[in-house]
Design a protein around this motif. Sequence first.
Motif, PDB file in Angstrom:
ATOM      1  N   ILE A   1       0.832  -1.207   0.000  1.00  0.00           N
ATOM      2  CA  ILE A   1       0.000   0.000   0.000  1.00  0.00           C
ATOM      3  C   ILE A   1       0.863   1.253   0.000  1.00  0.00           C
ATOM      4  O   ILE A   1       1.968   1.268   0.549  1.00  0.00           O
ATOM      5  CB  ILE A   1      -0.944   0.013   1.221  1.00  0.00           C
ATOM      6  N   SER A   2       0.389   2.280  -0.648  1.00  0.00           N
ATOM      7  CA  SER A   2       1.033   3.593  -0.630  1.00  0.00           C
ATOM      8  C   SER A   2       0.148   4.548   0.172  1.00  0.00           C
ATOM      9  O   SER A   2      -1.034   4.711  -0.135  1.00  0.00           O
ATOM     10  CB  SER A   2       1.213   4.125  -2.054  1.00  0.00           C
ATOM     11  N   PHE A   3       0.712   5.138   1.209  1.00  0.00           N
ATOM     12  CA  PHE A   3      -0.075   6.066   2.018  1.00  0.00           C
ATOM     13  C   PHE A   3      -0.418   7.336   1.245  1.00  0.00           C
ATOM     14  O   PHE A   3      -1.375   8.032   1.572  1.00  0.00           O
ATOM     15  CB  PHE A   3       0.681   6.406   3.312  1.00  0.00           C
ATOM     16  N   GLN A   4       0.361   7.619   0.187  1.00  0.00           N
ATOM     17  CA  GLN A   4       0.006   8.761  -0.666  1.00  0.00           C
ATOM     18  C   GLN A   4      -1.320   8.492  -1.366  1.00  0.00           C
ATOM     19  O   GLN A   4      -2.155   9.392  -1.500  1.00  0.00           O
ATOM     20  CB  GLN A   4       1.105   8.984  -1.715  1.00  0.00           C
ATOM     21  N   GLU A   5      -1.514   7.252  -1.827  1.00  0.00           N
ATOM     22  CA  GLU A   5      -2.771   6.911  -2.496  1.00  0.00           C
ATOM     23  C   GLU A   5      -3.939   6.945  -1.516  1.00  0.00           C
ATOM     24  O   GLU A   5      -5.045   7.370  -1.864  1.00  0.00           O
ATOM     25  CB  GLU A   5      -2.657   5.528  -3.138  1.00  0.00           C
ATOM     26  N   VAL A   6      -3.697   6.495  -0.290  1.00  0.00           N
ATOM     27  CA  VAL A   6      -4.742   6.568   0.738  1.00  0.00           C
ATOM     28  C   VAL A   6      -5.167   8.009   0.937  1.00  0.00           C
ATOM     29  O   VAL A   6      -6.359   8.337   1.025  1.00  0.00           O
ATOM     30  CB  VAL A   6      -4.234   5.965   2.066  1.00  0.00           C
TER      31      VAL A   6
END
Length: 537
Positions: free
Chosen positions: A495-500
């Motif tokens: 997972i990418s926290f930027q995408e979240v």
Amino acid sequence: MGIMLKKPEHVAGSAAPAIIVGLFVAFGGVLFGYDTGTIGGILAMQYWRDLFSTGYINPDDNLKDVSPSQSSEIVSLLSAGTFFGALTAAPLGDSLGRRWGMIVSTGVFTLGVILQTAATAIPLFVAGRFFAGYGVGLISALIPLYQSETAPKWIRGAIVGCYQLAITIGLLIAAIVNNSTKDRQDTGCYRIPVAVQFAWAIILVVGMLILPETPRFYIKQGENERAARSLSRLRRLEMDHPALVEELAEIQANHEYELSLGTSTYIECFRPPLLKRLATGCLLQALQQLTGVNFIFYYGTQFFKNSGISNPFTTTVITNVVNVVSTFPGLYLIEKWGRRPLLLLGAVGMFVCQMIVASVGTALPDSQVANKVLIAFVCVYIYFFASSWGPIAWVVTGEIFPLKSRAKCLSMTTATNWLLNWAIAYATPYLVNPGKGNANLGAKVFFVWGGFCLICAFFVWSLIYETKGLSLEQVDELYAKCSKAWQSKGFRPTISFQEVKELGGASRHASLADIEADVGRKKSVAHVGESEKPYEV
């Protein structure tokens, strides 16, 4: 996988600045190790015993000495100071910053050195021990924090582990200096070893005035431009380089995600999901002390002397050399093998050595051959400790906490280390020494340490997660997705926290797996929407 530790080819920039910074900051461990190492030798110096004695006669040699209670007070007051210092490190590091926090800490330490150098009686010497300990406690929490927040993920374990290497070097230098001054018949016998610490303080402060603050501290403060400048220095990249922009954005997005789950108060640290990590860190630091290593370095000189070994000072120097040399394999293996297997091997190896030392020392207390076996297996025990539990305890506690509460949790785990350090330092004379009111365990005390080493192995298997090769932000994902420590080796971040952040997937009541699935659905919808747009003619 090659033998050498190499920067991954896909990683942009240079790791050299961050590695150099991390290694220099590790020098603060010399303060810790040297101050810890000097006291055991000083307590055995005959001139110091005569000067500081209040009338007590040691039954072992019928010479003036400080009493067991006074000895416990002198040794353990450093640990008491470090306990309170470690707890104070969080507000200091979060307000002034990691860098200025270390500079202030060194000033407090220097005050303690001044008092100890000036002392000719127990009260002033004890006061100096407390302030030196307070400064060491502050430093001992802030250094792994600084190193973890600046080091590249592929070599973070080795860099943070160098803090333990510096501690061992400090212990060795202390043993050498003590051995050089022990026969002086003036105050120089203890003042010289104590005053040498001014040099370590000066070196650390001058260096910290030059080094950058950590980018993660600036992100925590909301100062994104200063964070970019700091990361630019550490990675040797331009501030607008895509790799630097991406790393900084991921740190910021992860911090915002963690804040969305709850505040960063002390109370929050004792609630799930942070409670599990805090308990892991505190137990790891407590068990590091309960392996009995500081029994060797606090009271080793006196223990070897009481065991009939003719030159206990030389034996102490030997054990310290083993301690330094043995740390190097650990710094290499921590990135090759990982945290879990090295900790497990260390726990089992220490257990075996402790059992042998305890058995031989108890069965053959007056044998010269037994003394040689005792020294040999104490050295093997130190090898297992120095290559595993010594450095890895600092590495793991420096990397398992989220940014919002990292300083608070790290200060509490470090304080746990010092609390047990104090308890062991205070209790050891009563456990080991002969005389009224003492347990007179002698070599049997190693049965106690060995029992704790067995507990260490079970603890590692059940609670230590494998974090090798993960960024600090990916460690958060690991704890969110993997419920069992023994399953953590196979974890891969997805997972990418930027995408979240960009797709609005964060929710206080949703698990990270649910958030990841939600982000995936939104990306799919967005992709379908783009593909269904009519072409313009």
